[in-house]
Structure formats: structure tokens, C-alpha cells
Design a protein around this motif. Structure first.
Motif, PDB file in Angstrom:
ATOM      1  N   ALA A 138       0.823  -1.226   0.000  1.00 12.10           N
ATOM      2  CA  ALA A 138       0.000   0.000   0.000  1.00 12.10           C
ATOM      3  C   ALA A 138       0.856   1.274   0.000  1.00 12.10           C
ATOM      4  CB  ALA A 138      -0.934  -0.009   1.201  1.00 12.10           C
ATOM      5  N   ILE A 139       2.162   1.124   0.303  1.00 11.93           N
ATOM      6  CA  ILE A 139       3.023   2.316   0.385  1.00 11.93           C
ATOM      7  C   ILE A 139       3.229   2.915  -0.998  1.00 11.93           C
ATOM      8  CG2 ILE A 139       5.355   3.162   0.965  1.00 11.93           C
ATOM      9  CD1 ILE A 139       5.396   1.147   3.272  1.00 11.93           C
ATOM     10  N   ARG A 140       3.034   4.242  -1.095  1.00 16.94           N
ATOM     11  CA  ARG A 140       3.204   4.957  -2.350  1.00 16.94           C
ATOM     12  C   ARG A 140       4.323   5.991  -2.202  1.00 16.94           C
ATOM     13  NH1 ARG A 140      -3.143   6.703  -2.985  1.00 16.94           N
ATOM     14  NH2 ARG A 140      -2.233   8.765  -2.620  1.00 16.94           N
ATOM     15  N   GLU A 141       4.654   6.621  -3.318  1.00 16.66           N
ATOM     16  CA  GLU A 141       5.623   7.704  -3.362  1.00 16.66           C
ATOM     17  C   GLU A 141       5.259   8.815  -2.364  1.00 16.66           C
ATOM     18  OE1 GLU A 141       8.990   8.733  -4.777  1.00 16.66           O
ATOM     19  OE2 GLU A 141       8.251   6.692  -5.017  1.00 16.66           O
ATOM     20  N   ASP A 142       3.942   9.096  -2.259  1.00 11.22           N
ATOM     21  CA  ASP A 142       3.494  10.231  -1.438  1.00 11.22           C
ATOM     22  C   ASP A 142       2.956   9.803  -0.063  1.00 11.22           C
ATOM     23  OD1 ASP A 142       1.238   8.947  -2.406  1.00 11.22           O
ATOM     24  OD2 ASP A 142       0.105  10.798  -2.762  1.00 11.22           O
ATOM     25  N   THR A 143       3.321   8.580   0.376  1.00 13.22           N
ATOM     26  CA  THR A 143       2.845   8.138   1.698  1.00 13.22           C
ATOM     27  C   THR A 143       3.647   8.826   2.805  1.00 13.22           C
ATOM     28  OG1 THR A 143       2.243   5.981   0.776  1.00 13.22           O
ATOM     29  CG2 THR A 143       2.404   6.132   3.177  1.00 13.22           C
ATOM     30  N   ALA A 144       2.923   9.466   3.718  1.00 16.05           N
ATOM     31  CA  ALA A 144       3.579  10.167   4.822  1.00 16.05           C
ATOM     32  C   ALA A 144       3.697   9.287   6.051  1.00 16.05           C
ATOM     33  CB  ALA A 144       2.782  11.429   5.167  1.00 16.05           C
ATOM     34  N   LEU A 145       2.632   8.531   6.330  1.00 13.86           N
ATOM     35  CA  LEU A 145       2.525   7.853   7.625  1.00 13.86           C
ATOM     36  C   LEU A 145       1.763   6.537   7.518  1.00 13.86           C
ATOM     37  CD1 LEU A 145       2.739   8.369  10.886  1.00 13.86           C
ATOM     38  CD2 LEU A 145       0.344   9.006  10.670  1.00 13.86           C
TER      39      LEU A 145
END
Ligand SMILES: *Cc1c(COP(=O)(O)O)cnc(C)c1O
Length: 381
Positions: A138-145
Motif C-alpha cells: 500500500a506504500i506509495r511515493e506520497d505516503t507520509a505515515l
């Protein structure tokens, strides 16, 4: 044979005698404001910093990484909103959490969605566990947290947070865990478990209500949730609740120094209660039987209305819950039980019994002597 059995320790716990004794001086003669220059203020300041050092040590943190808050809900809100808003400045506007978090996390995530953030809610499998590989995917380029709870407050399932933390660390994503149900019960080492932020609350471990803390790993920038005075190194304003903070430190010390013995005793009580309750026809256990908090029992009892069951149990002196305390009174089925795939009708027949340090074998036998008749009565009415 009538007794009083408090079996709702996941909702809250009583303050113990030693915790109350530790707090008393700070409710009476040591009333100074820790920000004051004179000795009465310095005395309070010293108690504050000793408590901070002690709590930090029990979770493997440094004192400068710990901030006191007004409880688990504030810590969760601060972690999500403070990190999301800060990283949004770098264009990172995506968060990952799970469907079965406490409402303090879920509703904070929904509030952020209304501010324009996007949130992925990961599924939870029928055993009540989140899969680390699904976090990774689920982690993307724009994942913060990423925010995944350590142990669930309704079904007690314990998540593989060290693995999830390692994935986040490797991918450069900040990892928060709501450890409110775990602190004092399960081992915690924020460094070893790759935890960047951790929420804890006093009243789930025999300290007072309205005190909690947020651990924020050194080097992480988080925006303030509460602005004002310079308390907590300018990160969380408000005159410190010294008595409650001292109580939290005392409660955590007592819990951590006896963790193993308490867990063994509670697991035995829990397993006896599960075994006995599962003798009742139409009963089933919710959540994994192994990866489970020591005192947690959560059952479905087919064809029984959960709320009616709580009222009849109360008449027999038993305090229990159906779903979480925060949703009780509303007619909705528990979001946690729905998340693990329990059909809505069955979810409304749930019963959560959470045992704590004050419970005995006699309490468990008493519950088991009362429960079958209560269920029988509700099924035939
Ligand atoms: C109780 C609880 C909270 C909320 O903590 P408060 O101190 O009551 O605000 C948050 N998360 C979990 C898992 C809890 O059990």
C-alpha cells in the motif's frame, strides 16, 4: 451467590493503592506550577522530569522523545494530524491505517480526508491480524505515515508491529502505533521495533483517566496540536497534570516490573473463561486465540442481543461490554467485528470480557455459572 465482577478492563481500570499513594503529595502539598522559578515550582518540575525519565526507559525511548498529553485519544490525533500536516508541506498527502483501529485513529484519519488527504484503510483478516506485506504493497511515493495499532481493544489481537515498523523504516515512511492496550502488558522497545511514534494512555493500566503520552522519535518533525505556553518543549501547551503524570510513571513501573507473572496468570484465567464459554451452544470466539492480549475474551452468541445481555449480566453484578465502550449505546455493530468479516447480525450478539489484575479464578467461575442462563433466557424471550 451474588458477586461483583468487573470484567471490562479494556474500557478502563481502577487506580491501585500504590499509584494513588505516589500521586497524593502532588494533589496536596506539592501544588506548584512546574514553570515557576521558586522552589515549590521546581519541586513539581523535578517530579515531572523523573516521571518522564522513568516512562521513557520502560519503552526504550529517551526522555526528550516523550510528550505528555491528555490521553490516548489526544496522542492518536496528534500523531496523525501533526505528521500529516507537516509532511503535506513536502507534497506527501497519503496515509495508511487499518479498518479496525480505535475511533481516535479512524476519525482523525477521516478528518484528514476532509482536509484533502487520501487514506488507505487496510483490511484485517478473519483472525484479526494485519498482514505486513499488505502494508508494504500500500506504500506509495506520497505516503507520509502508516498507523497500525499494537493490540486491538475489542478482540485483543496483537499485530506484527516490529515487522511493519521494519518495512516502514526501509521505505522511509513514518510509523505510528496506538499501543494503548499494549503498554504495560506486552514488551515494548521503540528502537528494536522500529516505532517512530507511539500513543499510550494511563487509565488502561491503573493510572488516572485524562493522562497519556506520545513518543516521537528524535529527528521527526511534528506540528503542534495544542498551541500556547512553552510546556513540553513548546510542543504541547498546558500546565502539566503533575499528579497524573507521577501516577502514570508509578503504574507503568508496577505493570512492567511484573509483566511476565501477570501475563501468565491472566492467560490462564482467559483460557479457562474461553473454554467454559465455548461450551454454550451457538458461541464462537472472535480473533486469533494465540496472538491475543492476556485478559481478552470476545465472543459472539448467536441469536442474543448484545445490549440486553449486558443489562442482564449487570443485574448479576458482572460488568462487561459489547463492542467497544465508545460505541455502546449506539445500535451499530462493532466496526472491528465487521472488519474481521462477522456478519452485522451476528456482530450485534458480541460479548467482550476483559480480565485484569484484580480478577480471580472465582470471578471466572462466577461468570461461567451465570452466562448460560442469561443466554438461554434471551434466546427464549
Ligand atoms: C482507550 C483507548 C484509546 C483512547 O484512550 P483515552 O485515554 O481513553 O483517550 C485509544 N486507543 C485504544 C486502543 C484504546 O484502547
Amino acid at each position: 451467590m451474588s458477586r461483583f465482577v468487573y470484567a471490562d478492563n479494556a474500557a478502563t481500570t481502577p487506580i491501585t493503592e500504590p499509584v494513588l499513594r505516589a500521586m497524593m503529595p502532588y494533589l496536596t502539598e506539592c501544588y506548584g506550577n512546574p514553570s515557576s522559578m521558586y522552589s515549590k515550582g521546581r519541586e513539581a518540575k523535578r517530579a515531572l522530569e523523573l516521571a518522564r525519565e522513568s516512562i521513557a526507559e520502560w519503552i526504550g525511548a529517551r526522555p526528550g522523545e516523550l510528550y505528555f498529553t491528555a490521553g490516548g485519544s489526544e496522542s492518536d490525533n496528534w500523531a496523525l494530524k501533526g505528521i500529516a500536516r507537516e509532511l503535506a508541506l513536502q507534497g506527501k498527502k497519503h496515509l495508511i491505517t487499518t479498518c479496525f483501529e480505535h475511533h481516535a485513529v479512524l476519525h482523525a484519519a477521516q478528518a484528514l480526508e476532509r482536509e484533502g488527504f487520501s487514506v488507505t484503510y487496510l483490511p484485517v483478516h478473519e483472525n484479526g491480524l494485519v498482514r505486513p506485506e499488505e502494508v508494504a504493497n500500500a506504500i506509495r511515493e506520497d505516503t507520509a505515515l502508516v498507523s497500525v495499532m499494537y493490540a486491538n481493544n475489542e478482540i485483543g489481537t496483537i499485530q506484527p508491529i516490529a515487522e511493519i515498523g521494519a518495512i516502514c523504516r526501509e521505505r522511509g515512511v513514518i510509523f505510528h502505533t496506538d499501543a494503548v492496550q499494549a503498554v504495560g502488558t506486552l514488551p515494548i522497545d521503540v528502537a528494536e521495533q522500529n516505532i517512530d511514534l507511539l500513543s499510550l494512555s494511563g487509565h488502561k493500566l491503573h493510572a488516572p483517566k485524562g493522562i497519556g503520552a506520545l513518543y516521537v522519535r528524535r529527528g521527526i518533525t511534528i506540528q503542534n496540536l495544542v498551541d500556547g505556553g512553552a510546556q513540553e518543549r513548546g510542543r504541547r501547551a498546558g500546565t502539566e497534570n503533575i499528579a497524573a503524570i507521577v501516577g502514570l510513571a508509578a503504574a507503568l513501573r508496577d505493570a512492567c516490573s511484573t509483566m511476565k507473572e501477570r501475563a501468565e496468570r491472566l492467560c490462564a484465567l482467559r483460557d479457562r473463561l474461553i473454554e467454559g464459554a465455548l461450551q454454550i451452544p451457538g458461541s464462537s470466539l472472535n480473533g486469533d486465540a494465540q496472538h491475543r492480549l492476556p485478559g481478552n475474551v470476545n465472543l459472539c452468541l448467536e441469536g442474543v442481543d448484545g445490549e440486553a445481555m449486558l443489562l442482564l449480566l449487570d443485574r448479576q453484578g458482572i460488568c462487561a461490554s459489547s463492542g467497544s465502550a465508545c460505541t455502546a449505546g449506539s445500535l451499530e455493530a462493532s466496526h472491528v467485528l465487521l472488519a474481521i468479516g462477522i456478519p452485522p447480525e451476528l456482530a450485534k450478539s458480541s460479548l467482550r470480557l476483559t480480565l485484569g489484575d484484580q480478577n480471580t479464578e472465582e470471578d471466572v467461575e462466577y461468570i461461567l455459572s451465570v452466562l448460560p442462563a442469561v443466554i438461554e433466557r434471551l434466546r427464549t424471550s
